[in-house]
Scaffold this motif. Sequence first.
Motif, short mmCIF file in Angstrom:
data_model
loop_
_atom_site.label_atom_id
_atom_site.label_comp_id
_atom_site.label_asym_id
_atom_site.label_seq_id
_atom_site.Cartn_x
_atom_site.Cartn_y
_atom_site.Cartn_z
N ASP A 1 65.61 42.18 19.16
CA ASP A 1 65.96 42.19 20.59
C ASP A 1 67.45 42.43 20.76
O ASP A 1 68.28 41.70 20.22
N THR A 2 67.79 43.47 21.51
CA THR A 2 69.20 43.81 21.72
C THR A 2 69.69 43.43 23.11
O THR A 2 70.83 43.71 23.47
N GLY A 3 68.83 42.82 23.91
CA GLY A 3 69.18 42.52 25.29
C GLY A 3 69.82 41.15 25.44
O GLY A 3 69.90 40.35 24.51
N SER A 4 70.27 40.88 26.65
CA SER A 4 70.88 39.59 26.97
C SER A 4 70.11 38.85 28.05
O SER A 4 70.49 37.76 28.46
N SER A 5 69.01 39.45 28.51
CA SER A 5 68.24 38.86 29.60
C SER A 5 67.35 37.73 29.11
O SER A 5 66.86 37.75 27.98
N SER A 6 67.13 36.75 29.98
CA SER A 6 66.21 35.66 29.65
C SER A 6 64.79 35.98 30.12
O SER A 6 63.87 35.23 29.83
N THR A 7 64.61 37.10 30.83
CA THR A 7 63.30 37.44 31.39
C THR A 7 62.61 38.59 30.67
O THR A 7 61.42 38.80 30.86
N TYR A 8 63.34 39.36 29.87
CA TYR A 8 62.70 40.44 29.12
C TYR A 8 63.44 40.70 27.82
O TYR A 8 64.60 40.33 27.64
N MET A 9 62.72 41.31 26.87
CA MET A 9 63.31 41.71 25.59
C MET A 9 63.63 43.19 25.67
O MET A 9 62.92 43.95 26.32
N ASP A 10 64.68 43.62 25.00
CA ASP A 10 65.12 45.01 25.11
C ASP A 10 65.34 45.61 23.72
O ASP A 10 66.16 45.14 22.94
N LEU A 11 64.55 46.63 23.40
CA LEU A 11 64.71 47.36 22.14
C LEU A 11 65.09 48.82 22.39
O LEU A 11 64.96 49.65 21.50
N SER A 12 65.55 49.12 23.59
CA SER A 12 65.80 50.51 23.97
C SER A 12 66.98 51.13 23.21
O SER A 12 67.07 52.36 23.11
N GLY A 13 67.84 50.29 22.64
CA GLY A 13 68.97 50.85 21.90
C GLY A 13 68.64 51.23 20.47
O GLY A 13 69.47 51.79 19.76
N ILE A 14 67.41 50.96 20.04
CA ILE A 14 67.03 51.25 18.65
C ILE A 14 66.22 52.54 18.61
O ILE A 14 65.05 52.59 18.98
N SER A 15 66.87 53.62 18.20
CA SER A 15 66.21 54.92 18.10
C SER A 15 65.94 55.33 16.66
O SER A 15 65.21 56.28 16.40
N ASP A 16 66.53 54.61 15.72
CA ASP A 16 66.36 54.95 14.30
C ASP A 16 66.20 53.66 13.50
O ASP A 16 67.06 52.77 13.54
N ILE A 17 65.09 53.56 12.81
CA ILE A 17 64.87 52.42 11.93
C ILE A 17 64.20 52.90 10.63
O ILE A 17 63.46 52.20 9.97
N SER A 18 64.52 54.15 10.31
CA SER A 18 63.83 54.87 9.23
C SER A 18 63.98 54.20 7.87
O SER A 18 63.05 54.22 7.06
N SER A 19 65.13 53.59 7.60
CA SER A 19 65.36 53.06 6.25
C SER A 19 64.50 51.84 5.94
O SER A 19 64.34 51.49 4.76
N VAL A 20 63.97 51.19 6.96
CA VAL A 20 63.13 50.01 6.72
C VAL A 20 61.72 50.20 7.30
O VAL A 20 60.96 49.24 7.42
N LYS A 21 61.38 51.45 7.62
CA LYS A 21 60.06 51.71 8.22
C LYS A 21 58.92 51.25 7.31
O LYS A 21 58.01 50.55 7.73
N THR A 22 58.99 51.63 6.04
CA THR A 22 57.90 51.30 5.11
C THR A 22 57.76 49.80 4.93
O THR A 22 56.66 49.25 4.95
N SER A 23 58.88 49.09 4.78
CA SER A 23 58.82 47.65 4.56
C SER A 23 58.31 46.93 5.81
O SER A 23 57.55 45.95 5.71
N LEU A 24 58.66 47.41 6.99
CA LEU A 24 58.16 46.80 8.22
C LEU A 24 56.67 47.08 8.41
O LEU A 24 55.93 46.22 8.92
N GLU A 25 56.24 48.26 8.02
CA GLU A 25 54.81 48.56 8.10
C GLU A 25 54.00 47.66 7.17
O GLU A 25 52.92 47.19 7.53
#
Length: 444
Positions: free
Chosen positions: A109-133
């Motif tokens: 979560d990259t947001g600061s809101s208490s009412t919603y979570m925000d992942l909109s700033g994450i456009s690349d997570i390729s280096s850990v894609k396999t491990s997260l899957e």
Amino acid sequence: MRISIAILFCIVLISCGGGGSSSSSSTLTSKFIDSAVAGLTYFSSPSGLTGTTDTSGNFSWQSGDTTTFYIGGSGGVAIASITPVSGSSVFVGTLPNYDSVALILLSLDTGSSSTYMDLSGISDISSVKTSLETFLSSNSIDSTILTAARTAATSLNSGISLKNTTVPTKSTLYTHISSSVTTLTNPTSNPNASLTNKPYFYYVMTDTGTNQGEILSEFMYLVSSNSFRLYSSDNNYKLYSNATDITYSDTVTSTLSSLTGTDKFSNSTSTFSCPIRSTIKSFTSTSFIEISEQNYTGAGSCETKTLTSYKYLMDDGFSLSSLAGKTLSLSQACGSSTNTFSLTFASNGTYSLSGTICSVKQQNSLAVNARNVTNVSISSGTAGNVSDFTGLVRLVPTGYAHSSGEKTMNIGRSVDGTQYYFSVADNGSPGQLAGGFLKKVSLN
């Protein structure tokens, strides 16, 4: 009487509700909630509708679609694939691996809101894609994988900062999930008009009461709108019916005052007072979540408590014939690691276990009213289909008697065949030794 009666009854109301439908050309909107989640890329197929969830978690779909959600764009990590239903949010808890999904969302979560979570700033997570899957497919809660994902997210995506300073603990996760359930808007209608003659796996968390924190894994088969078969976590198999009329305050909230139970082993019958009020909070086509208040009037003979029940439709075509002559290899989350074991079934129905099963306490040290045992094993014996319970197989040790105290195992399968549900009990107290979700590694 120690039994979570609420989980028996909850299914009743969904057999009686009305349902809406739309033409294939109508675009519908639902919400993805774990708190509302913004910044997830979604793709609804076959309609082709795609986009990014907003700060309310909104996504678009059409009747007949399956919607897949991704972190890091459409080429990123697919965290969930569901068939939405009209009038209901998609709550993360309806996912069989919701622990893993929620931990990823909280960790990134990259947001600061208490009412919603925000992942909109994450456009690349390729280096850990396999491990997260792998993390998702094994229902893992391994903090080292999440720590690596947090490092990758901040290094690959400039300008972002993570809301939580560390990987959330399991205690934090459960507090978050329990809080989020209560904020869900009740479905506007009940789209599943008839769920009779279908098996369900129930994963139940006790939110309040003497045994707050207790986790139960049970199997329920709805015979009719007021009759249920329940294989409970303490190795009891009972047929329940409501002794009084069910009343509805709306399409998703219902109440009853007493139940009659017939023990399928001893054939004895008893009626007891247990006022229950149950409200469905979220649906998908194969699961739903419900909050139940047991003995909410205080006038019943059952324990006063509040339960959150996660219910998953099972494959009613699953039977011993699906396993005969084969070895089923399975994996399960076990604390922060993954445990694997195998069940081998001979063509004559006998079985043997290779390895050991992670206990409730090993899976979740926070669980209360669970036996403090480790590395559960079951003796070799004979497997068979459960009478009057389509989709459930029971493993019984050689020479077993119901009063003997030996461990037995019940096992069912998810509709898509990728996941298995189970419970292990031995008539001891507390009854449940092991139970929950298993990922199929192989069946051959």
